[in-house]
Design a protein around this motif. Structure first.
Motif, PDB file in Angstrom:
ATOM      1  N   ARG A 314       0.874  -1.188   0.000  1.00  0.00           N
ATOM      2  CA  ARG A 314       0.000   0.000   0.000  1.00  0.00           C
ATOM      3  C   ARG A 314       0.902   1.227   0.000  1.00  0.00           C
ATOM      4  O   ARG A 314       1.746   1.369   0.862  1.00  0.00           O
ATOM      5  CB  ARG A 314      -0.872   0.034   1.259  1.00  0.00           C
ATOM      6  N   LYS A 332       3.906  12.477  -9.263  1.00  0.00           N
ATOM      7  CA  LYS A 332       2.808  12.007 -10.112  1.00  0.00           C
ATOM      8  C   LYS A 332       3.273  10.939 -11.092  1.00  0.00           C
ATOM      9  O   LYS A 332       2.504  10.056 -11.462  1.00  0.00           O
ATOM     10  CB  LYS A 332       2.180  13.189 -10.854  1.00  0.00           C
ATOM     11  N   VAL A 335       2.927   7.930  -9.134  1.00  0.00           N
ATOM     12  CA  VAL A 335       1.507   7.595  -8.954  1.00  0.00           C
ATOM     13  C   VAL A 335       0.954   6.961 -10.224  1.00  0.00           C
ATOM     14  O   VAL A 335       0.265   5.936 -10.177  1.00  0.00           O
ATOM     15  CB  VAL A 335       0.692   8.860  -8.591  1.00  0.00           C
ATOM     16  N   ARG A 336       1.297   7.542 -11.372  1.00  0.00           N
ATOM     17  CA  ARG A 336       0.823   6.997 -12.645  1.00  0.00           C
ATOM     18  C   ARG A 336       1.321   5.571 -12.850  1.00  0.00           C
ATOM     19  O   ARG A 336       0.555   4.683 -13.246  1.00  0.00           O
ATOM     20  CB  ARG A 336       1.330   7.874 -13.792  1.00  0.00           C
ATOM     21  N   ASN A 339      -0.609   3.289 -10.619  1.00  0.00           N
ATOM     22  CA  ASN A 339      -1.953   3.059 -11.158  1.00  0.00           C
ATOM     23  C   ASN A 339      -1.901   2.079 -12.319  1.00  0.00           C
ATOM     24  O   ASN A 339      -2.717   1.172 -12.432  1.00  0.00           O
ATOM     25  CB  ASN A 339      -2.568   4.373 -11.633  1.00  0.00           C
ATOM     26  N   ASN A 344      -1.950  -0.358  -5.025  1.00  0.00           N
ATOM     27  CA  ASN A 344      -2.813   0.345  -4.088  1.00  0.00           C
ATOM     28  C   ASN A 344      -2.121   1.649  -3.691  1.00  0.00           C
ATOM     29  O   ASN A 344      -1.137   1.635  -2.966  1.00  0.00           O
ATOM     30  CB  ASN A 344      -3.016  -0.557  -2.867  1.00  0.00           C
ATOM     31  N   VAL A 345      -2.628   2.772  -4.176  1.00  0.00           N
ATOM     32  CA  VAL A 345      -1.887   4.016  -3.994  1.00  0.00           C
ATOM     33  C   VAL A 345      -2.771   5.175  -3.556  1.00  0.00           C
ATOM     34  O   VAL A 345      -3.891   5.338  -4.037  1.00  0.00           O
ATOM     35  CB  VAL A 345      -1.112   4.399  -5.278  1.00  0.00           C
ATOM     36  N   SER A 346      -2.265   5.944  -2.595  1.00  0.00           N
ATOM     37  CA  SER A 346      -2.845   7.230  -2.236  1.00  0.00           C
ATOM     38  C   SER A 346      -1.822   8.300  -2.560  1.00  0.00           C
ATOM     39  O   SER A 346      -0.619   8.057  -2.501  1.00  0.00           O
ATOM     40  CB  SER A 346      -3.175   7.294  -0.745  1.00  0.00           C
ATOM     41  N   PHE A 347      -2.311   9.479  -2.892  1.00  0.00           N
ATOM     42  CA  PHE A 347      -1.395  10.566  -3.231  1.00  0.00           C
ATOM     43  C   PHE A 347      -1.942  11.885  -2.696  1.00  0.00           C
ATOM     44  O   PHE A 347      -3.096  12.220  -2.940  1.00  0.00           O
ATOM     45  CB  PHE A 347      -1.208  10.667  -4.745  1.00  0.00           C
ATOM     46  N   VAL A 348      -1.116  12.608  -1.960  1.00  0.00           N
ATOM     47  CA  VAL A 348      -1.519  13.900  -1.416  1.00  0.00           C
ATOM     48  C   VAL A 348      -0.451  14.943  -1.747  1.00  0.00           C
ATOM     49  O   VAL A 348       0.738  14.718  -1.512  1.00  0.00           O
ATOM     50  CB  VAL A 348      -1.677  13.836   0.124  1.00  0.00           C
ATOM     51  N   GLU A 349      -0.875  16.065  -2.302  1.00  0.00           N
ATOM     52  CA  GLU A 349       0.029  17.192  -2.491  1.00  0.00           C
ATOM     53  C   GLU A 349      -0.265  18.195  -1.374  1.00  0.00           C
ATOM     54  O   GLU A 349      -1.360  18.732  -1.287  1.00  0.00           O
ATOM     55  CB  GLU A 349      -0.188  17.851  -3.854  1.00  0.00           C
ATOM     56  N   VAL A 350       0.725  18.402  -0.517  1.00  0.00           N
ATOM     57  CA  VAL A 350       0.530  19.276   0.638  1.00  0.00           C
ATOM     58  C   VAL A 350       0.845  20.714   0.260  1.00  0.00           C
ATOM     59  O   VAL A 350       1.887  20.993  -0.344  1.00  0.00           O
ATOM     60  CB  VAL A 350       1.433  18.826   1.817  1.00  0.00           C
ATOM     61  N   THR A 369      -1.863  13.144   7.377  1.00  0.00           N
ATOM     62  CA  THR A 369      -1.908  12.131   6.319  1.00  0.00           C
ATOM     63  C   THR A 369      -1.152  10.876   6.745  1.00  0.00           C
ATOM     64  O   THR A 369      -1.649   9.757   6.586  1.00  0.00           O
ATOM     65  CB  THR A 369      -1.322  12.699   5.014  1.00  0.00           C
ATOM     66  N   PHE A 373      -3.000   7.376   7.230  1.00  0.00           N
ATOM     67  CA  PHE A 373      -2.612   6.269   6.346  1.00  0.00           C
ATOM     68  C   PHE A 373      -2.117   5.078   7.163  1.00  0.00           C
ATOM     69  O   PHE A 373      -2.498   3.930   6.908  1.00  0.00           O
ATOM     70  CB  PHE A 373      -1.534   6.741   5.371  1.00  0.00           C
TER      71      PHE A 373
END
Lengths: 390, 209
Positions: A314, A332, A335-336, A339, A344-350, A369, A373
């Motif tokens: 994860r 990103k 992330v791409r 995907n 299993n991915v979460s992505f947050v830009e703070v 976060t 998580f």
């Protein structure tokens, strides 16, 4: 100072695990390294089924003292806001391990360590190390600590590179991964900045081709300049302007000379000077080079998605809006790829104006976060998350 | 892609239950514009799905990650192309289509990524809106669609009839369609499209390629 530095490279104040030549590490560059050693700290308690271990990977100039005072600088642990009792990486619940990286200078084998073959400092005779070598060394450490699976691997910047390498090299050993403010490859611009830093070190006459220990000198000026230049890349224009503006340092007007008239100059000089007290110049060359060579996709036929194919891990990926050294776009890309490999991915830009440095600072959104998580991951892993009142 | 605020009537929750009813247990699901993750949470608890989300707002993403959901920050107009073909059993676009820049492209992407696609949207053709436009001459502002034209996130409103035409244009097969009344309940009888288009406050479609 230099005798000190040499001493702490071989005999750090933290825990150390030593390996004989029989347990040599095979490095990416070819040669075998052994005997070798790895210095580390641990926090919290490993649970009975050994399922609550969290590995923290440090950045370029970090160390194993993630959540306890650095014995040499006296400063608090470099990530003690994130890691510790009641913190998002809660050491009341997780068993946290942080090791000095291979090529480092605080107890893990690096250029300042003694080369057992000669009795001299390794200097530039040490083979170059890579991010993957660092990760392999950590994996050997975990083997000897009896930890098969990590509940989480977390790190920022170069630490994030190690997190990505962990997930790619040892997917079955990584339950969750938190790469922060990082990239799957070092960009051309970042290699360029590193080259400036290395050239500054090597241009210092006291560098002596890397043999400064034997000569009883130290390329402090070169290393300080390297640190000053690098430090600028960790900040952002708005953050610098807010903190310093064009303010003058302890004076009413400019002096029409080359003193540190401006606060920003004085600040950078201070950053450079304090850095040389705690870091080995050759180590700076090795570790920056390891980052330059990092290109995870290259090991998988140029396909980053292939690096993570069928990954059971994860992922929680984070970037910061004002980070121009490891911009959001780099995250990103990861992330791409995740995907595309159905991971299993979460992505947050703070949102933050503090640049790359933000990952080391008080960033409540990042803390929330990470906490959230890890709690979700703990539930999925079947270990009691913090705050569950067990 | 923030979801349209659907007022306090609970219409949104009714919509969630209906959508959940269309999803097969244990399926791989992507919820686009997942907001604070309420629907994903419901699907994971009640349908044991392998759920993922995409959400535009940082606050929404953080809320989702904090409750243990796997959600990426992203934009339906831009970031759907990153997903491979047939990546999910169900792709859900709930109350978001009307807020996208290019609804047709988004719908085509959904059909590429998911074996099944669930789309729900407010029906602009409902009689209430028609009367408001007819009698006041102004863009309708209702309890369910509380925005004025100049500050609405909903830049591509459509009616049920419009959506059906779009489905035909992109060759989507309509497996199921429902019109919802003001309380978010399905209109309890089958009727010709024009009737649904008049009385449905919202619509939910189950599509496949």
């Amino acid at each position: 100072m230099s005798a000190d530095a040499a001493n702490r490279a071989d005999h750090p104040s933290s825990k150390v695990m030593r390996f004989s030549a029989d347990a040599a590490l095979t490095l990416d560059s070819g040669p075998k390294l052994g005997p070798w050693q790895i210095a580390y700290e641990t926090y919290g308690t490993l649970n009975a089924d050994r399922s609550n271990a969290v590995l923290v990977c440090h950045a370029l100039t970090g160390d194993q003292y993630v959540a306890s005072p650095n014995p040499y600088t006296g400063k608090p642990g470099w990530w003690s806001m994130l890691v510790g009792p009641g913190r998002p990486v809660d050491t009341n619940h997780y068993f946290v391990i942080c090791a000095n990286v291979l090529g480092g200078c605080l107890g893990t084998t690096g250029p300042a360590s003694t080369n057992p073959a000669t009795g001299q400092r390794w200097g530039l005779d040490l083979p170059l190390v890579t991010i993957r070598d660092m990760v392999n060394a950590q994996a050997v450490l975990l083997d000897h600590l009896g930890i098969e699976t990590l509940f989480a691997v977390i790190g920022g910047s170069m630490g994030g590179m190690q997190v990505l390498q962990w997930a790619a090299s040892y997917p079955e050993r990584v339950f969750s991964a938190i790469p922060i403010a990082t990239a799957a490859r070092h960009s051309s611009q970042n290699i360029a900045f590193h080259e400036v830093g290395r050239q500054a070190v090597m241009a210092d006459p006291n560098w002596c081709g890397g043999r400064y220990f034997e000569r009883g000198v130290r390329p402090s000026k070169g290393l300080a300049v390297a640190r000053m230049a690098a430090h600028i890349t960790y900040l952002s224009d708005p953050a610098l302007h807010r903190k310093f503006g064009r303010n003058l340092q302890d004076r009413e007007t400019v002096t029409f000379g080359f003193d540190a008239d401006f606060q920003i100059e004085s600040y950078l000089r201070h950053q450079g000077m304090t850095f040389v007290d705690r870091f080995d110049p050759n180590s700076y060359l090795y570790v920056t080079r390891a980052m330059d060579y990092f290109d995870l996709a290259a090991d998988y036929d140029g396909s980053l998605a292939r690096a993570f194919l069928h990954s059971p891990t994860r992922f929680c990926i984070m970037s910061f809006t004002s980070d121009w050294l490891f911009p959001t776009e780099e995250s990103k890309v990861v992330v791409r790829a995740l995907n595309a490999s159905a991971a299993n991915v979460s992505f947050v830009e703070v949102e933050s104006d503090r640049g790359h440095d933000a990952f080391l600072l008080d960033e409540p959104e990042m803390f929330r976060t990470v906490r959230g998580f890890l709690t979700g991951a703990a539930n999925a892993r079947g270990i009691t998350p913090p705050g569950a009142g067990a | 892609m923030s979801r349209v605020q659907l007022s306090e009537t609970g219409a949104s929750r009714g919509d969630h239950r209906l959508v959940a009813g269309l999803v097969t247990p244990g399926a791989r699901v992507l919820d686009i514009g997942c907001g604070d993750g309420a629907l994903l949470d419901l699907l994971m608890r009640e349908k044991q799905v392998d759920g993922r989300g995409m959400e535009l707002s940082q606050a929404g993403v953080n809320a989702c990650v904090a409750r243990g959901l796997s959600v990426v920050q992203g934009d339906a107009d831009r970031d759907l192309e990153d997903y491979p073909d047939d990546a999910f059993d169900f792709v859900i676009l709930s109350q978001t289509l009307q807020a996208t820049r290019a609804p047709r492209k988004v719908l085509e992407q959904l059909l590429r990524i998911g074996e099944h696609v669930i789309v729900s949207f407010p029906n602009f053709g409902v009689w209430r809106n028609r009367l408001q436009l007819l009698f006041t001459g102004s863009m309708p502002v209702t309890e369910h669609l509380p925005y004025s034209w100049y500050d609405t996130p909903n830049i591509h409103f459509c009616t049920i009839r419009d959506f059906v035409s779009l489905c035909r244009e992109v060759d989507a097969r309509m497996e199921k369609a429902m019109a919802l009344n003001a309380r978010g309940e399905p209109v309890p009888f089958t009727a010709p499209w024009w009737v649904w288009n008049l009385i449905g406050e919202q619509a939910v479609f189950l599509l496949r390629r």
